[in-house]
Design a protein around this motif. Structure first.
Motif, mmCIF file in Angstrom:
data_model
loop_
_atom_site.group_PDB
_atom_site.id
_atom_site.type_symbol
_atom_site.label_atom_id
_atom_site.label_comp_id
_atom_site.label_asym_id
_atom_site.label_seq_id
_atom_site.Cartn_x
_atom_site.Cartn_y
_atom_site.Cartn_z
ATOM 1 N N VAL A 130 -3.359 0.584 10.122
ATOM 2 C CA VAL A 130 -3.076 0.033 8.943
ATOM 3 C C VAL A 130 -1.847 -1.029 9.648
ATOM 4 O O VAL A 130 -0.720 -0.641 10.271
ATOM 5 C CB VAL A 130 -2.415 0.875 7.916
ATOM 6 C CG1 VAL A 130 -1.923 0.129 6.768
ATOM 7 C CG2 VAL A 130 -3.842 1.568 7.362
ATOM 8 N N GLY A 131 -1.784 -2.319 9.077
ATOM 9 C CA GLY A 131 -0.817 -3.170 9.563
ATOM 10 C C GLY A 131 -0.846 -4.371 8.793
ATOM 11 O O GLY A 131 -1.448 -4.572 7.774
ATOM 12 N N SER A 132 0.018 -5.549 9.052
ATOM 13 C CA SER A 132 0.183 -6.721 8.437
ATOM 14 C C SER A 132 -1.191 -7.625 9.070
ATOM 15 O O SER A 132 -1.435 -7.526 10.260
ATOM 16 C CB SER A 132 1.395 -7.472 8.659
ATOM 17 O OG SER A 132 1.607 -7.638 9.836
ATOM 18 N N ALA A 133 -1.084 -8.959 8.267
ATOM 19 C CA ALA A 133 -2.223 -9.843 8.829
ATOM 20 C C ALA A 133 -1.450 -10.523 9.919
ATOM 21 O O ALA A 133 -2.253 -10.827 10.957
ATOM 22 C CB ALA A 133 -2.338 -10.868 7.707
ATOM 23 N N ALA A 134 -0.347 -10.574 10.054
ATOM 24 C CA ALA A 134 0.572 -10.915 11.242
ATOM 25 C C ALA A 134 0.183 -10.176 12.492
ATOM 26 O O ALA A 134 -0.076 -10.622 13.683
ATOM 27 C CB ALA A 134 1.980 -10.993 11.090
ATOM 28 N N ASP A 135 0.104 -8.764 12.285
ATOM 29 C CA ASP A 135 -0.203 -7.782 13.452
ATOM 30 C C ASP A 135 -1.458 -8.151 14.001
ATOM 31 O O ASP A 135 -1.948 -8.147 15.048
ATOM 32 C CB ASP A 135 0.206 -6.445 12.934
ATOM 33 C CG ASP A 135 1.483 -6.208 12.794
ATOM 34 O OD1 ASP A 135 2.449 -6.640 13.381
ATOM 35 O OD2 ASP A 135 1.626 -5.365 11.944
ATOM 36 N N ARG B 199 -2.244 6.386 0.726
ATOM 37 C CA ARG B 199 -3.465 5.762 0.773
ATOM 38 C C ARG B 199 -3.196 5.546 2.398
ATOM 39 O O ARG B 199 -4.357 5.505 2.948
ATOM 40 C CB ARG B 199 -3.374 4.464 0.086
ATOM 41 C CG ARG B 199 -4.747 4.036 0.238
ATOM 42 C CD ARG B 199 -5.942 4.480 -0.237
ATOM 43 N NE ARG B 199 -6.974 3.661 -0.037
ATOM 44 C CZ ARG B 199 -8.236 3.873 0.284
ATOM 45 N NH1 ARG B 199 -8.789 5.249 0.422
ATOM 46 N NH2 ARG B 199 -9.254 3.047 0.537
ATOM 47 N N GLN B 200 -2.364 5.040 2.773
ATOM 48 C CA GLN B 200 -2.117 4.539 4.209
ATOM 49 C C GLN B 200 -2.606 5.791 5.068
ATOM 50 O O GLN B 200 -3.398 5.719 6.113
ATOM 51 C CB GLN B 200 -0.701 4.016 4.626
ATOM 52 C CG GLN B 200 -0.645 3.604 6.157
ATOM 53 C CD GLN B 200 0.792 3.158 6.291
ATOM 54 O OE1 GLN B 200 1.426 2.558 5.487
ATOM 55 N NE2 GLN B 200 1.158 2.971 7.510
ATOM 56 N N GLN B 201 -2.027 6.840 4.694
ATOM 57 C CA GLN B 201 -2.198 8.184 5.682
ATOM 58 C C GLN B 201 -3.592 8.451 5.552
ATOM 59 O O GLN B 201 -4.241 8.773 6.484
ATOM 60 C CB GLN B 201 -1.267 9.255 5.077
ATOM 61 C CG GLN B 201 -1.514 10.557 5.786
ATOM 62 C CD GLN B 201 -0.774 11.576 5.443
ATOM 63 O OE1 GLN B 201 0.208 11.449 4.284
ATOM 64 N NE2 GLN B 201 -0.844 12.899 6.045
ATOM 65 N N GLN B 202 -4.382 8.108 4.334
ATOM 66 C CA GLN B 202 -5.722 8.584 4.269
ATOM 67 C C GLN B 202 -6.393 7.843 5.122
ATOM 68 O O GLN B 202 -7.319 8.226 5.963
ATOM 69 C CB GLN B 202 -6.070 8.306 2.898
ATOM 70 C CG GLN B 202 -5.812 9.469 2.006
ATOM 71 C CD GLN B 202 -6.105 9.144 0.390
ATOM 72 O OE1 GLN B 202 -6.297 8.187 -0.137
ATOM 73 N NE2 GLN B 202 -6.111 10.179 -0.329
ATOM 74 N N LEU B 203 -6.280 6.416 5.333
ATOM 75 C CA LEU B 203 -7.076 5.462 5.944
ATOM 76 C C LEU B 203 -6.880 5.938 7.347
ATOM 77 O O LEU B 203 -7.500 5.722 8.173
ATOM 78 C CB LEU B 203 -6.477 4.074 5.584
ATOM 79 C CG LEU B 203 -6.794 3.373 4.400
ATOM 80 C CD1 LEU B 203 -6.326 2.340 4.088
ATOM 81 C CD2 LEU B 203 -8.640 3.210 4.533
ATOM 82 N N GLU B 204 -5.360 6.029 7.955
ATOM 83 C CA GLU B 204 -5.274 6.481 9.278
ATOM 84 C C GLU B 204 -5.967 7.712 9.830
ATOM 85 O O GLU B 204 -6.250 7.703 10.940
ATOM 86 C CB GLU B 204 -3.497 6.454 9.401
ATOM 87 C CG GLU B 204 -2.895 5.271 9.515
ATOM 88 C CD GLU B 204 -1.570 5.290 9.348
ATOM 89 O OE1 GLU B 204 -0.807 5.976 9.195
ATOM 90 O OE2 GLU B 204 -0.873 3.940 9.827
ATOM 91 N N GLU B 205 -6.199 8.699 8.632
ATOM 92 C CA GLU B 205 -6.752 9.955 9.222
ATOM 93 C C GLU B 205 -8.061 9.692 9.527
ATOM 94 O O GLU B 205 -9.014 10.476 10.339
ATOM 95 C CB GLU B 205 -6.527 10.909 8.153
ATOM 96 C CG GLU B 205 -5.078 11.616 8.250
ATOM 97 C CD GLU B 205 -5.002 12.456 7.056
ATOM 98 O OE1 GLU B 205 -5.819 12.456 5.940
ATOM 99 O OE2 GLU B 205 -3.984 12.826 6.746
ATOM 100 N N MET C 251 0.758 -1.256 0.090
ATOM 101 C CA MET C 251 0.082 0.095 -0.028
ATOM 102 C C MET C 251 0.936 1.025 -0.084
ATOM 103 O O MET C 251 1.953 1.407 0.670
ATOM 104 C CB MET C 251 -0.986 -0.020 1.278
ATOM 105 C CG MET C 251 -1.582 1.120 1.534
ATOM 106 S SD MET C 251 -2.801 1.273 3.018
ATOM 107 C CE MET C 251 -3.610 -0.257 2.859
ATOM 108 N N ASP C 252 0.542 2.244 -0.835
ATOM 109 C CA ASP C 252 1.354 3.542 -0.869
ATOM 110 C C ASP C 252 1.058 4.337 0.314
ATOM 111 O O ASP C 252 0.212 4.261 1.009
ATOM 112 C CB ASP C 252 1.337 3.994 -2.076
ATOM 113 C CG ASP C 252 -0.245 4.800 -2.485
ATOM 114 O OD1 ASP C 252 -0.831 5.137 -1.302
ATOM 115 O OD2 ASP C 252 -0.754 4.694 -3.542
ATOM 116 N N LYS C 253 2.018 5.097 0.518
ATOM 117 C CA LYS C 253 2.092 5.905 1.767
ATOM 118 C C LYS C 253 0.674 6.996 1.831
ATOM 119 O O LYS C 253 0.266 7.149 2.879
ATOM 120 C CB LYS C 253 3.407 6.764 2.003
ATOM 121 C CG LYS C 253 4.606 5.962 2.227
ATOM 122 C CD LYS C 253 4.593 5.459 3.611
ATOM 123 C CE LYS C 253 5.828 4.598 4.078
ATOM 124 N NZ LYS C 253 5.718 3.916 5.171
#
Length: 108
Positions: A16-21, A5-11, A1-3
């Protein structure tokens, strides 16, 4: 995932993390899952390289086509012994299996 998109989701409040997390998997559990998936992919690649159908592989190891399909799909219900038996039947050497486990061999 690009940074971005990750920032948008976190906002928006998403984590955002891995399946393991998400599943709280230990490093050993992650490694085990990776090994199973690598073996599954190798069986599929070796079978295709040999030109065999799932049915042909199944008959040669005393199994069923549906079990081979599950094996190749990464089903956790498939035993490691069946997975290794399939690789050996397809002509995979013990050395190649070892290289796969060490992460030194590509599966496709």
């Amino acid at each position: 995932m690009d940074k971005k998109r990750q920032q948008q989701l976190e906002e928006k409040g998403f984590q955002v993390g891995s399946a393991a997390d998400f599943l709280k998997l230990s490093p050993e559990e992650v490694a085990y899952i990776d090994i199973r998936l690598d073996i599954s992919n190798m069986v599929k690649a070796q079978r295709a390289k040999k030109g065999w159908t799932q049915e042909q592989l199944a008959r040669s190891i005393g199994s069923s086509q549906s079990r081979i399909a599950k094996l190749e799909g990464g089903d956790p219900g498939i035993s490691m012994d069946l997975m290794i038996k399939a690789l050996l039947q397809l002509g995979t050497s013990k050395k190649q299996i070892g290289q796969l486990l060490e992460g030194e061999l590509e599966t496709a």
